[in-house]
Each structure stands twice: as structure tokens, then as C-alpha cells.
Design an enzyme around this catalytic site. Structure first.
Site, short mmCIF file in Angstrom:
data_model
loop_
_atom_site.label_atom_id
_atom_site.label_comp_id
_atom_site.label_asym_id
_atom_site.label_seq_id
_atom_site.Cartn_x
_atom_site.Cartn_y
_atom_site.Cartn_z
N ARG A 112 -5.37 27.07 -18.92
CA ARG A 112 -6.54 26.43 -18.97
C ARG A 112 -6.43 25.74 -17.54
NH1 ARG A 112 -11.24 26.91 -19.76
NH2 ARG A 112 -12.21 24.89 -21.24
N THR A 406 -16.93 34.24 -18.91
CA THR A 406 -16.41 34.41 -18.52
C THR A 406 -15.93 35.98 -18.96
OG1 THR A 406 -15.78 32.33 -20.01
CG2 THR A 406 -14.32 34.05 -21.10
N GLU A 426 -15.84 30.25 -15.92
CA GLU A 426 -16.82 28.62 -16.84
C GLU A 426 -18.33 29.58 -16.17
OE1 GLU A 426 -19.63 25.77 -17.10
OE2 GLU A 426 -19.13 26.74 -19.05
N GLU A 450 -15.02 24.36 -13.81
CA GLU A 450 -14.32 24.54 -15.79
C GLU A 450 -14.61 23.25 -15.69
OE1 GLU A 450 -14.51 26.71 -18.02
OE2 GLU A 450 -13.12 27.72 -16.22
N ASP A 453 -16.84 21.58 -18.75
CA ASP A 453 -16.39 21.72 -20.25
C ASP A 453 -16.16 20.61 -21.08
OD1 ASP A 453 -17.20 24.36 -20.38
OD2 ASP A 453 -15.21 25.41 -20.27
N SER A 477 -12.41 24.33 -24.51
CA SER A 477 -13.02 25.71 -24.79
C SER A 477 -13.03 26.23 -25.69
CB SER A 477 -11.86 26.65 -24.12
OG SER A 477 -12.06 27.74 -24.01
N SER A 478 -14.21 27.70 -25.35
CA SER A 478 -14.39 28.29 -26.91
C SER A 478 -13.76 29.48 -26.67
CB SER A 478 -15.60 28.20 -26.52
OG SER A 478 -16.50 26.90 -26.89
N GLY A 500 -19.00 34.18 -23.98
CA GLY A 500 -20.32 34.32 -24.48
C GLY A 500 -20.58 32.18 -24.26
N GLY A 501 -19.39 31.59 -23.67
CA GLY A 501 -19.52 29.80 -24.01
C GLY A 501 -19.76 29.79 -25.63
#
Length: 595
Positions: A112, A406, A426, A450, A453, A477-478, A500-501
Site C-alpha cells: 500500500r 483498481t 485509485e 491514493e 483514500d 483501503s477497501s 470497485g472502490g
């Protein structure tokens, strides 16, 4: 042999190679339509399989496995090709989470992005107010220190089989010889405005009249080829130190409107991390996913754990559409899980877990108490976070803000090693800045955005937000790369994940439920229509739900509207006979290949 569906897409031609270790054949591929919805049949394989978001990337991983490489080798090759052919979604300028299974142990590798040392909680505050989201995105402020490449190098050093240098052959070959622009890349370019403002991207992806590259146009990327050649020869240090790193910093610091403060030291100091995976029993399965700074696994398993304690609904599927009763339960469980997510989850090196243990958020008694809050009527935006464990610092709930972008890769090799890797820059096209590595050649790679986020506001009513900006911190993050195992035998059941966020969480949770409880295979589960909520309005996939289902949700108090919900799920399942079956999302251009 190649799956029949892929044979209909390809015509392989032998091309000159850097003969470093295996013979790569660059396929002449016309990807499937990358917008809208096109049903896919799924792909069967006997021993190994690769699922990725673009046929050229899938093929690179396939050829690596055919040459004797393992799942990690294939993942490196796939990511490098995605940097080239799907630049809007992921690349060496971004970050990733990777779950790895070596036949015995499950490991979680964190690539990340991190905030620069000069960043503060006021990063996105201007004149006392939070910036508009897109103003923050398309700027130097949003760029975090990239981690994908350093993480892949770390994992490859531990588990790789083929030489690092060999794995760049597909991407370098395609970058030098060119590839056909896909429908999805063309559509993304056509709908983009901020990318046209970047001095390098505007002349690389658009013509003199500002029109995007046409579908089928051959796109070469000599700058990226040169950069990848350096990385192949020198390792990740080529990106994190020296002239390529200086070019990265220059691009960030010279943004004409909102320059960032990312430095050479930020790049050279970046470290990929190995974290303890979260493995959660879920009836006959054990689901292993990524811990914080990802909110993915915790929120997915909260949703599924809450649903497991709801009244069992018979026949949740009718002609491929989930029933309104199940959807109501799923959406209410999502509201409760997202309320906890917004209050508690952040980078664990900066944020304390409730009660000192993230697993408390998944404790059966706690989830039972959350499940009891679901009634016949929607709670709407009234879902509140629970209390899974005491905190020494009280956090404010982060306000809702957009999450995007993503790509996902799933691979199972012939030795039973498996990876699930979700990778991102992102937003589509990241910060809308192209970096050419100082080569002076056309093209390059895109820089991430990023840092958007993070919460734009550091505190609310005197209480800190867990996911606020801090120097060196990783944004929440998701991303939900997931490996599933049979509890009794310990054998691998599936590898899956999605872009997909924030909706990654819904896409992954629904897919797991469909495969475990509804008797659907990997492709059938991916074909199902989507419905999501982040805690307020409900969005259902446009054109996929009958009017009576939508009306039934409204009668329960949900505020419902239709929109595109473009997931990019990739799934590989191991069947009872030991063979594999893979699925690729019908909403994107991905395919599965295997033998």
C-alpha cells in the site's frame, strides 16, 4: 491447450525476444467489449489457471506458468502488462495487497502507498474547507509513495521460481511492438477530462484535436519499455532511487495548480510489509483476507457474519436475480458493517484496534448483537457503529467520500500455490499525471492519487478521525483479495477479489455467499446483478433488476436508484475432482486461461 473462448480471441504470432529464460509469444488479441455487460461461460482447467482484467495480461501469466514459473512469477508478469494495457486501473505507480498460499501457509503482503513525511492532516484543506474531491485527485497533493513494485520484489525474492528479469519480457515486448487499444481503454479516455490537461498524457493518449485513441489503434510505449528494462536489470531500486525516482518527484512537485511535497527520501525509504492475514471460520469454509490498513476482510466478514444470523430465506434467487428479502438483509448488514468501518479502521501502525484485537469486530456474540438491529424496515442512514471493544482514544466516524479504481488478479499454479492480488492507482488514471522516467520518450506510467483514500478532514467535533492523513501512514483501503479454504481438509477452495472502490466489499461478499450457499459456480456468481449501500442511498445495477424488486425495497424504506456498478471480479474455484474453474466479470474485458 487454450480455452476455446480464448482461441476465438487470439491469433498467436512468434516475435523476436529477449531470450532470458522462456520463449514469449505476443498474442494478437482483440479484447472483449469492456463496457456494458457481456455474459461469459467460465473456463475449465485441469491443473493451473490465471484470471486477470485484460487478455494480454492473462496470457502473460499463462505463458510464465507454462514455462515452469509459479503463481508469484505469473503475478509479476501480469502486473507489468496491466501497467501497459490497463493504465487507468493499476501499475508500478500505485499500490497493491497480495495474499499468497504456498500449499501450507497463508501470507499477506502489503504494498500500500504511504503519505509523504511532509504530509499533515490539513493536506486537503484549503481556505479552511476540504477541497472538492476531483480538485484533490488531479493534483500533486494526492500522490502517495508507490508500493506495488517493491512488494512484488519482496514476494518474488521469497517465493519466485523464474529469474526476476525474465518476468518483464512480456510487458517490454508489448510496449516496444505495440498493442491494440481496447474498447474499455478507449471509453475511459473518452470520458476523461483532467488527463487531457497533463502535458505528457495529452499527447500520448489523445490526438491533436483532443480525441482519444481509437479502438484497435496500435499503441507503443517506448518510455515504459525503457523503465521496465531498467527495473528488470537493476531491481526495484531503479524506480525508488536515481533518475527515474527524480522524475517521479519532479512530476509531483511541479504540478501547475496544487504541487505535492513527496520527496526522494520518501521514495527510497519505502518498505513493503508482511502482515498477519485474517482467517475467519465461516461455516464449512475458512476465509482468509487482508488485515488493516484494508477494511476489506473485516467489513466483508461482518456483512456475512451478520447475514448468517438472520432468518434463513428460501429461494434467494429467482431467474438469476436475488430476492428483495435477501437484498434487504444484505443492505442492512452492509449499513451496520460500514458504520464500524468508518469509525474504527485505519493503518494499524497508527490506529488502535477496538479492544486491541481486530478479530473482536468479527466475534460471533458481537455480530449477533449487530444482526438483532435489522428489522423489517430499513434503518436508512441511521446505522451507528457498535462497540466491539474499548478504545483508549475515541474516534469520530469518517464522512463518506468517493473511492474508485483498481484491478484484480487470481492465480492457482500446478503445484497448488495460489495468489489473490488486488492492485490500484485509485481513481481512473490516478492523479492524471504521466511520468516518463526522464527518458524523454513518449508514454510512461501513471502516478496514483491514493492519498484521497484518507479522510479529507482530520477531526470532527474535537474527535480525531482514525483514517486521517499522517506522515508515513497508509490510507485505509477497501481492497479485498481473498483466499478460501475448506475447514475440514484445509484444501484451497477459491481465490477471488474485485476492483470497485468501497463497493469491492459488496461485490466480494455477495460472490462468496453465492458460491457457498446458492450452488453457483465461479462464473454464475460473477454474473449476478449488484446492489450496494455505503450507509445512505441504495444503488442497484442499471437494467438488471425487475421493477417489482426495486419497488419492494422502496416499500421497506430504502431510497433506491439505478446506476452502473462496474465490478471487475476474478474468481478461480477448485472443484471436488481437483480441477479448476475460473470466472471473469462480464462487465469488463478480462478472461481466464489455464491447462
Amino acid at each position: 491447450m487454450l480455452p476455446k473462448r480464448f482461441l476465438s480471441l487470439t491469433g498467436l504470432m512468434l516475435v523476436p525476444l529477449y531470450s532470458w529464460g522462456f520463449s514469449y509469444e505476443a498474442p494478437s488479441v482483440t479484447p472483449e467489449v469492456g463496457s456494458g455487460f457481456e455474459e461469459k461461460p467460465g473456463w475449465a482447467a485441469s491443473s493451473f489457471a490465471v484470471a486477470a482484467a485484460n487478455p494480454l495480461a492473462t496470457d502473460a501469466g499463462y505463458q510464465v506458468l507454462k514455462a515452469g514459473g509459479n503463481a508469484i512469477d505469473a503475478a509479476v508478469a501480469v502486473q507489468m502488462v496491466l501497467t501497459l494495457v490497463e493504465p487507468q486501473s493499476s501499475g508500478i505507480g500505485g499500490g497493491a495487497f497480495l495474499m499468497h498460499y504456498d500449499g501450507t501457509d497463508v501470507q499477506a503482503y502489503d504494498g500500500r502507498e504511504t503519505a509523504p513525511q511532509a504530509a499533515s492532516g490539513e493536506l486537503f484543506i484549503e481556505n479552511g474547507e476540504p477541497l472538492a474531491f476531483m480538485d484533490a485527485v488531479a493534483s500533486g497533493l494526492s500522490v502517495g509513495v508507490p508500493g506495488t513494485l517493491r512488494m512484488l520484489e519482496m514476494v518474488h525474492a521469497e517465493h519466485g521460481q523464474l529469474p526476476w528479469k525474465d518476468l518483464f519480457t512480456p510487458a517490454i515486448t508489448l510496449a516496444e511492438q505495440g498493442f491494440s487499444v481496447s474498447q474499455r481503454l478507449h471509453t475511459s479516455l473518452a470520458s476523461e477530462t483532467a488527463l487531457r490537461e497533463d502535458e505528457l498524457a495529452s499527447v500520448f493518449y489523445y490526438d491533436a484535436e483532443g480525441e482519444p485513441l481509437e479502438v484497435g489503434a496500435t499503441l507503443k510505449n517506448p518510455a515504459l519499455a525503457a523503465i521496465l528494462q531498467r527495473i528488470a536489470d537493476e531491481g526495484s531500486i531503479a524506480l525508488y532511487e536515481g533518475d527515474i525516482a527524480q522524475n517521479f518527484v519532479d512530476r509531483v512537485q511541479s504540478h501547475p495548480v496544487r504541487p505535492g511535497e513527496l520527496s526522494l527520501n520518501d521514495l527510497s525509504d519505502y518498505e513493503a510489509l508482511e502482515r498477519e492475514p485474517l482467517c475467519t471460520p465461516w461455516q464449512q469454509w475458512e476465509v482468509c483476507g487482508f488485515p488493516p490498513p484494508s477494511s476489506g476482510h473485516l467489513t466483508v466478514m461482518q456483512i456475512l457474519g451478520i447475514l448468517d444470523q438472520q432468518p434463513l430465506l428460501e429461494a434467494p434467487l429467482d431467474n438469476g436475480v436475488t430476492s428483495s428479502g435477501w437484498l434487504h438483509q444484505f443492505l442492512e448488514a452492509s449499513r451496520l458493517a460500514f458504520a464500524d468501518r468508518g469509525r474504527y479502521i485505519g493503518d494499524p501502525d497508527f490506529v488502535e484496534a477496538p479492544g486491541g484485537d481486530w478479530q473482536l469486530m468479527l466475534a460471533p456474540d458481537y455480530l449477533a448483537s449487530r444482526s438483532a438491529l435489522i428489522g423489517e424496515e430499513s434503518m436508512g442512514s441511521g446505522a451507528k457503529p457498535g462497540n466491539p471493544g474499548e478504545l483508549s482514544v475515541s474516534f469520530a466516524s469518517q464522512p463518506e467520500q468517493p473511492e474508485y479504481g483498481t484491478s484484480h488478479i487470481s492465480i492457482v499454479d500446478a503445484d497448488g500455490n495460489a495468489i489473490a492480488m488486488t492492485t490500484t492507482i485509485e481513481q481512473a488514471f490516478g492523479s492524471r499525471m504521466l511520468a516518463d522516467g526522464g527518458t524523454g520518450l513518449a508514454g510512461g506510467y501513471l502516478l496514483n492519487n491514493e492519498l484521497t483514500d484518507f479522510s479529507f478532514v482530520p477531526e470532527i467535533d474535537g474527535e480525531l478521525v482514525a483514517n486521517r492523513v499522517e506522515p508515513g501512514k497508509r490510507p485505509r483501503s477497501s481492497m479485498s483479495p481473498t483466499l478460501v479454504f475448506d475447514q475440514e481438509s484445509g484444501e484451497l477452495v477459491a481465490s477471488l477479489g474485485s476492483p470497485g472502490g468501497a463497493a469491492i466489499i459488496h461485490y466480494t461478499a455477495r460472490t462468496l455467499q453465492a458460491m457457498r450457499d446458492w450452488g453457483l459456480d465461479a462464473q454464475e456468481a460473477l454474473n449476478l446483478p449488484h446492489a450496494i449501500t455505503l450507509g445512505g442511498d441504495v444503488f442497484v445495477e442499471e437494467g438488471r433488476f425487475p421493477d417489482d424488486i426495486i419497488e419492494a425495497l422502496r416499500e421497506r424504506g430504502h431510497t433506491v436508484s439505478e446506476r452502473e456498478l462496474t465490478s471487475g471480479l476474478q474468481t478461480i474455484m477448485r472443484l471436488e475432482d481437483g480441477s479448476l474453474f475460473g470466472g471473469a466479470d462480464p462487465r469488463r474485458e478480462g478472461v481466464v486461461m489455464g491447462d
